[in-house]
Design an enzyme around this catalytic site. Structure first.
Site, PDB file in Angstrom:
ATOM      1  N   GLU A  98       0.838  -1.205   0.000  1.00 34.74           N
ATOM      2  CA  GLU A  98       0.000   0.000   0.000  1.00 34.74           C
ATOM      3  C   GLU A  98       0.872   1.254   0.000  1.00 34.74           C
ATOM      4  O   GLU A  98       0.532   2.259  -0.630  1.00 34.74           O
ATOM      5  CB  GLU A  98      -0.963  -0.034   1.201  1.00 34.74           C
ATOM      6  CG  GLU A  98      -2.088  -1.035   0.953  1.00 34.74           C
ATOM      7  CD  GLU A  98      -2.649  -1.681   2.204  1.00 34.74           C
ATOM      8  OE1 GLU A  98      -2.434  -1.170   3.318  1.00 34.74           O
ATOM      9  OE2 GLU A  98      -3.317  -2.724   2.052  1.00 34.74           O
ATOM     10  N   GLU A 168       3.876 -10.772   0.117  1.00 34.53           N
ATOM     11  CA  GLU A 168       2.445 -10.490   0.040  1.00 34.53           C
ATOM     12  C   GLU A 168       2.053 -10.239  -1.409  1.00 34.53           C
ATOM     13  O   GLU A 168       2.268  -9.128  -1.927  1.00 34.53           O
ATOM     14  CB  GLU A 168       2.099  -9.253   0.878  1.00 34.53           C
ATOM     15  CG  GLU A 168       2.432  -9.403   2.338  1.00 34.53           C
ATOM     16  CD  GLU A 168       1.646  -8.401   3.183  1.00 34.53           C
ATOM     17  OE1 GLU A 168       0.915  -8.845   4.073  1.00 34.53           O
ATOM     18  OE2 GLU A 168       1.762  -7.188   2.935  1.00 34.53           O
TER      19      GLU A 168
END
Ligand code: PGA
Length: 252
Positions: A98, A168
């Site tokens: 993010e 991830e």
């Protein structure tokens, strides 16, 4: 599962006030009192102090979700490593997808953050992972390899074993889609090879977390993989009982 001590980290992202973080800790600690794994909570900066006080001397430790690599100075809105140490942090997450995608963080900046953390005696959790487009184009290992090359460029060999790497896949974060344990293990094995090439023996000691829609229902099969040593958990870490169930995963 490996000989490495499992490590589970809760990434709360921009969620929970200081009071909510404290309430979480009070409910959570009794649930994990007998857990024999490393447990890390990463609240927002504003909740670090209250969460840290509530954790007291427990074995659950505190992490920040980000850090600035500079020691101090004119960096409005930023937080330095020593400030995190002061609040009792042990770890900090760097290079979360993010931050890479929404705030333009480069791997070069992630490398500086990781080095600054180690210099301040904080342990970096360095995140890597490919997007859906890169995944579908079969470029996962290229992308992750480049991220590792650049993000770990300033980690001294003698400190490498202290670093945690979180893989991830961006397409699995917050989507409910988990990489199958086999897909995750395949990437983790490649990451392990990369780490051993770069850091020698220490590469075997580095803990590799999987992240992306980890929950109580899928953690055991992920943890059964040879090179998965823990998880970085977003959504399912927000409730004490769900995160405690992850921590108490069924060991095969
Ligand atoms: P998620 O987030 O568990 O909600 O998919 C993981 C992360 O972004 O670290």
């Amino acid at each position: 599962m490996s000989q490495r001590t499992p490590i589970f980290a809760a990434n709360w992202k921009m969620q929970k006030t200081a009071g909510q973080a404290e309430a979480f800790v009070e409910a959570f600690l009794p649930l994990v009192a007998d857990a024999e794994v490393d447990i890390v909570l990463a609240p927002p900066f504003t909740a670090l102090d209250r969460a840290g006080r509530a954790l007291g001397g427990s074995r659950v430790v505190l992490a920040a979700q980000n850090v600035n690599p500079e020691e101090k100075g004119a960096f409005t809105g930023e937080i330095a490593p020593a400030m995190l140490v002061d609040l009792g942090c042990r770890y900090a997450i760097v290079g979360h997808s993010e931050r890479r995608a929404l705030y333009g963080e480069s791997s070069e900046l992630v490398a500086r953050k990781a080095a600054a953390l180690l210099a301040a005696d904080l342990l970096p959790i360095v995140c890597v992972g490919e997007t859906l487009e890169e995944h579908e184009a079969g470029r996962t290992l290229d992308v992750v390899g480049n991220q590792l090359d650049e993000s770990l460029a300033q980690v001294p060999e003698a400190r490498a074993a202290e670093v945690v790497v979180a893989y991830e896949p961006v397409w699995a974060i917050g989507t409910g889609k988990t990489a199958t344990p086999e897909i995750a293990q395949g990437v983790h094995r490649s990451i392990r090879e990369w780490l051993c090439n770069r850091f020698g023996e220490a590469g075997q000691a580095i803990r590799l977390q999987y992240g992306g829609s980890v929950k109580p229902e899928n953690v055991a099969e992920l943890m059964a993989q040879t090179d998965i040593d823990g998880a970085l958990v977003g959504g399912a870490s927000l409730e004490p009982d769900r995160f405690a169930k992850i921590v108490h995963f069924d060991r095969a």
